[in-house]
Design a protein around this motif. Structure first.
Motif, short mmCIF file in Angstrom:
data_model
loop_
_atom_site.label_atom_id
_atom_site.label_comp_id
_atom_site.label_asym_id
_atom_site.label_seq_id
_atom_site.Cartn_x
_atom_site.Cartn_y
_atom_site.Cartn_z
N VAL A 14 -1.60 -117.77 113.25
CA VAL A 14 -0.64 -117.07 112.40
C VAL A 14 -0.09 -118.00 111.32
N VAL A 15 0.28 -119.22 111.69
CA VAL A 15 0.82 -120.17 110.72
C VAL A 15 -0.21 -120.49 109.64
N ILE A 16 -1.47 -120.74 110.04
CA ILE A 16 -2.52 -121.04 109.06
C ILE A 16 -2.73 -119.86 108.12
N ALA A 17 -2.77 -118.63 108.68
CA ALA A 17 -2.99 -117.45 107.84
C ALA A 17 -1.85 -117.25 106.85
N VAL A 18 -0.61 -117.45 107.29
CA VAL A 18 0.53 -117.26 106.40
C VAL A 18 0.55 -118.33 105.31
N VAL A 19 0.15 -119.56 105.64
CA VAL A 19 0.05 -120.60 104.62
C VAL A 19 -0.98 -120.21 103.56
N MET B 20 -1.79 -117.15 102.76
CA MET B 20 -1.15 -116.10 101.99
C MET B 20 -0.18 -116.68 100.96
N LEU B 21 0.58 -117.70 101.38
CA LEU B 21 1.56 -118.30 100.48
C LEU B 21 0.87 -118.96 99.28
N VAL B 22 -0.25 -119.61 99.54
CA VAL B 22 -1.00 -120.26 98.46
C VAL B 22 -1.62 -119.23 97.52
N ALA B 23 -2.11 -118.13 98.09
CA ALA B 23 -2.82 -117.12 97.29
C ALA B 23 -1.88 -116.15 96.59
N ALA B 24 -0.61 -116.12 96.98
CA ALA B 24 0.31 -115.09 96.46
C ALA B 24 0.47 -115.16 94.95
N GLU B 25 0.74 -116.35 94.41
CA GLU B 25 0.98 -116.48 92.98
C GLU B 25 -0.27 -116.15 92.15
N PRO B 26 -1.44 -116.73 92.46
CA PRO B 26 -2.65 -116.37 91.68
C PRO B 26 -2.97 -114.89 91.75
N LEU B 27 -2.83 -114.29 92.93
CA LEU B 27 -3.15 -112.87 93.06
C LEU B 27 -2.18 -112.02 92.25
N SER B 28 -0.90 -112.32 92.32
CA SER B 28 0.09 -111.55 91.56
C SER B 28 -0.14 -111.70 90.06
N ALA B 29 -0.45 -112.92 89.61
CA ALA B 29 -0.72 -113.13 88.19
C ALA B 29 -1.96 -112.38 87.75
N PHE B 30 -2.99 -112.38 88.60
CA PHE B 30 -4.23 -111.68 88.27
C PHE B 30 -3.99 -110.18 88.15
N ILE B 31 -3.20 -109.62 89.08
CA ILE B 31 -2.89 -108.19 89.03
C ILE B 31 -2.07 -107.86 87.79
N ALA B 32 -1.12 -108.75 87.43
CA ALA B 32 -0.29 -108.50 86.25
C ALA B 32 -1.11 -108.55 84.96
N ARG B 33 -2.14 -109.42 84.92
CA ARG B 33 -2.96 -109.54 83.71
C ARG B 33 -3.98 -108.41 83.57
N ASN B 34 -4.30 -107.73 84.65
CA ASN B 34 -5.35 -106.70 84.63
C ASN B 34 -4.79 -105.39 85.17
N PRO B 35 -4.27 -104.54 84.28
CA PRO B 35 -3.65 -103.28 84.72
C PRO B 35 -4.59 -102.39 85.53
N THR B 36 -5.90 -102.41 85.24
CA THR B 36 -6.81 -101.55 86.00
C THR B 36 -6.91 -101.98 87.45
N VAL B 37 -6.67 -103.27 87.71
CA VAL B 37 -6.70 -103.76 89.09
C VAL B 37 -5.54 -103.18 89.89
N VAL B 38 -4.42 -102.91 89.22
CA VAL B 38 -3.28 -102.32 89.92
C VAL B 38 -3.67 -100.98 90.51
N MET B 39 -4.35 -100.14 89.72
CA MET B 39 -4.77 -98.84 90.23
C MET B 39 -5.75 -98.98 91.39
N LEU B 40 -6.66 -99.94 91.29
CA LEU B 40 -7.61 -100.18 92.37
C LEU B 40 -6.87 -100.63 93.63
N ALA B 41 -5.91 -101.54 93.47
CA ALA B 41 -5.14 -102.02 94.62
C ALA B 41 -4.33 -100.90 95.25
N LEU B 42 -3.76 -100.02 94.43
CA LEU B 42 -3.02 -98.88 94.97
C LEU B 42 -3.95 -97.94 95.73
#
Length: 256
Positions: free
Chosen positions: A165-170, A172-194
């Motif tokens: 659990v600790v390894i998986a959450v770490v 997630m913590l590392v990937a959170a910022e790049p993933l959020s930035a990628f989603i913000a830069r690509n509006p079509t990805v938001v619809m896919l993620a939804l």
């Protein structure tokens, strides 16, 4: 400490740990997508803090649930039946979480397709910080219970589960910022993620009603859709590049 050393000397325990880490990371993708979409609606100065709090809550919840693993196992025992279909507390939690995901994803799709005008013209701020944390906490609870019950079926060693659990959450913590930035830069990805969230919500509801849906089918479909969207993004990028190159000679000719 002696028990941990004994566990570390068993190859089967290392295999279980590796399997659990992969499983926790894969299951964490659902949670991370939801956190990314939700926090991107906050003002820019609150987004990083909300993501860290949301992922931190996921870690606290999962470690706390592992401390009461005997109680969690009993959540799978039937508590009542309706028309011959038995329901446990786990089933009710999955159904409730699935319905929440369907409601939230549908609401976000409606907002994306037909956005409400903002009086201040800001890109974010349509969601309060407290409301975002509350919704993240609710989904953290649903995903945590599901992942812990799955982990219990794979190994009986609680320290192994905690390390996974600790390894998986770490991760997630590392990937959170790049993933959020990628989603913000690509509006079509938001619809896919939804769309992914709607599929995950339906899966949770189906499992709550006793219909087991193999996770491999779900993640294969998600990977295929993401691959197609990646090709579309590449095509759009090359098209814009070609259009930009076509305009440069014309501009030079006019300046001459």
């Amino acid at each position: 400490m002696t028990d941990l050393i004994q566990l570390a000397s068993q190859p089967a325990v290392w295999a279980a740990l590796a399997t659990l880490v992969v499983m926790e990371v894969v299951l964490g993708v659902d949670n991370l997508i939801f956190i990314s979409i939700l926090t991107n609606k906050l003002p820019a100065d609150q987004q990083t803090r909300a993501r860290r709090i949301g992922i931190g809550l996921a870690l606290v919840l999962r470690l706390g649930l592992l401390g009461t693993v005997a109680f969690i196992v009993h959540l799978t025992e039937p508590v009542f039946s309706v028309f011959g279909q038995a329901f446990s507390w786990r089933d009710l939690i999955l159904i409730g979480g699935g319905l929440f995901l369907l409601w939230k994803a549908t609401k976000e799709i409606h907002h994306t397709v037909d956005p409400e005008p903002k009086a201040d013209g800001a890109a974010g701020g349509s969601l309060g910080f407290g409301a975002a944390i509350g919704q993240i906490l609710l989904l953290d609870l649903v995903f945590s219970i599901d992942s812990i019950i799955t982990a219990v079926g794979m190994t009986e060693h609680v320290p192994v589960m905690m390390i996974a659990v600790v390894i998986a959450v770490v991760v997630m913590l590392v990937a959170a910022e790049p993933l959020s930035a990628f989603i913000a830069r690509n509006p079509t990805v938001v619809m896919l993620a939804l769309g992914f969230l709607i599929m995950i919500g339906m899966t949770l509801i189906a499992e709550g009603f006793g219909a087991h849906v193999p996770k491999g089918y779900i993640y294969t479909a998600m990977a295929f859709s993401a691959g197609v969207e990646g090709l579309n993004m590449l095509a759009r990028r090359r098209r814009r590049s070609a259009q930009g190159e076509a305009r440069v000679p014309a501009g030079q000719t006019r300046r001459a």
